[in-house]
Design a protein around this motif. Sequence first.
Motif, PDB file in Angstrom:
ATOM      1  N   GLU A 171     -39.440 -27.933  46.490  1.00 31.66           N
ATOM      2  CA  GLU A 171     -39.818 -29.331  46.600  1.00 31.66           C
ATOM      3  C   GLU A 171     -38.582 -30.212  46.646  1.00 31.66           C
ATOM      4  N   SER A 172     -38.767 -31.443  47.111  1.00 35.80           N
ATOM      5  CA  SER A 172     -37.683 -32.406  47.213  1.00 35.80           C
ATOM      6  C   SER A 172     -37.600 -33.203  45.911  1.00 35.80           C
ATOM      7  N   PRO A 176     -30.179 -40.130  40.752  1.00 31.04           N
ATOM      8  CA  PRO A 176     -29.162 -41.107  41.147  1.00 31.04           C
ATOM      9  C   PRO A 176     -28.076 -40.529  42.063  1.00 31.04           C
ATOM     10  N   ALA A 177     -27.964 -39.189  42.097  1.00 25.69           N
ATOM     11  CA  ALA A 177     -26.948 -38.555  42.944  1.00 25.69           C
ATOM     12  C   ALA A 177     -27.426 -38.358  44.377  1.00 25.69           C
ATOM     13  N   GLY A 178     -28.735 -38.544  44.628  1.00 24.52           N
ATOM     14  CA  GLY A 178     -29.270 -38.362  45.977  1.00 24.52           C
ATOM     15  C   GLY A 178     -30.587 -37.615  45.981  1.00 24.52           C
ATOM     16  N   THR A 179     -31.019 -37.225  47.170  1.00 25.72           N
ATOM     17  CA  THR A 179     -32.253 -36.465  47.343  1.00 25.72           C
ATOM     18  C   THR A 179     -31.909 -35.059  47.801  1.00 25.72           C
ATOM     19  N   PHE A 180     -32.521 -34.050  47.163  1.00 27.20           N
ATOM     20  CA  PHE A 180     -32.159 -32.660  47.406  1.00 27.20           C
ATOM     21  C   PHE A 180     -33.403 -31.794  47.590  1.00 27.20           C
ATOM     22  N   TRP A 205     -34.542 -27.341  38.457  1.00 29.09           N
ATOM     23  CA  TRP A 205     -34.498 -27.538  39.902  1.00 29.09           C
ATOM     24  C   TRP A 205     -33.098 -27.237  40.407  1.00 29.09           C
ATOM     25  N   LEU A 206     -32.977 -26.328  41.377  1.00 31.48           N
ATOM     26  CA  LEU A 206     -31.697 -25.907  41.935  1.00 31.48           C
ATOM     27  C   LEU A 206     -31.644 -26.196  43.429  1.00 31.48           C
ATOM     28  N   ALA A 207     -30.505 -26.689  43.890  1.00 28.33           N
ATOM     29  CA  ALA A 207     -30.309 -26.959  45.316  1.00 28.33           C
ATOM     30  C   ALA A 207     -29.132 -26.138  45.827  1.00 28.33           C
ATOM     31  N   GLU A 208     -29.284 -25.558  46.987  1.00 28.41           N
ATOM     32  CA  GLU A 208     -28.198 -24.775  47.573  1.00 28.41           C
ATOM     33  C   GLU A 208     -26.988 -25.677  47.823  1.00 28.41           C
TER      34      GLU A 208
END
Length: 235
Positions: A171-172, A176-180, A205-208
């Motif tokens: 999921e997205s 404050p650092a952005g959308t991931f 939540w982890l983002a590549e």
Amino acid sequence: MNTMKTPLLITLLCLLTLNTTFSQESCSKFYPLEEGSSFEYTSYDKKGKTDGSVNYTITDVRQEGSASAATFDMKFKDKKGKDVFESSYSFSCENGLVTVDYKSLFPSQMMQQYSEMGLEMDISGTDIELPNDLSVGQQLNDANVTIAMSMSGINMNISVDQTNRKVEKKESITTPAGTFDCYLLTENSITKTMGSTIEMSSKLWLAEGVGMIKQESYKKNGNLVSRSELTSYNK
């Protein structure tokens, strides 16, 4: 031993939530392993009020034989922005598996202070593993960490078991650092100390290419305890 409760628990929390991945292209898709990269996480209490922050900076990346290793510097601040303590810790990675230097997670200044007080500490555990290729529904290996402390004939053990680790969905997430675009990982944890047992659950939540974006902890009854999210980063 009350004077050591806060830094020990803060450090342990960061160990359990932020060492889930190691950063390098050939070792993990998560967390870019570049010297000078920095990540700031802000923590909030159950009411959404700021409870403090921690800043991680990658200060050294190196090869140790066939393994890759890196040193992370940590700076903790309280809810008023005042420096609490600093520390550094090391990761090593080989063939997609992570090794954490548990003892290095505890600030040397704090360790020296406790040593002078007569406190003996032994830290052990199993690493948290995260495959490069995650998929929804995937079950991940359990993990645990144990801290044995002794002072003036008084012994105290803290153990944390992380179980039922799995990939719930993609999921997205916006901070404050952005959308991931993230993978949502969930797990249960059982903390045992001084005869008491605390059961909790968490969402991560982890983002590549970035790593941890957000983390939430819940009581056994499902009530939110705390939240931490990425507020800024530079790589």
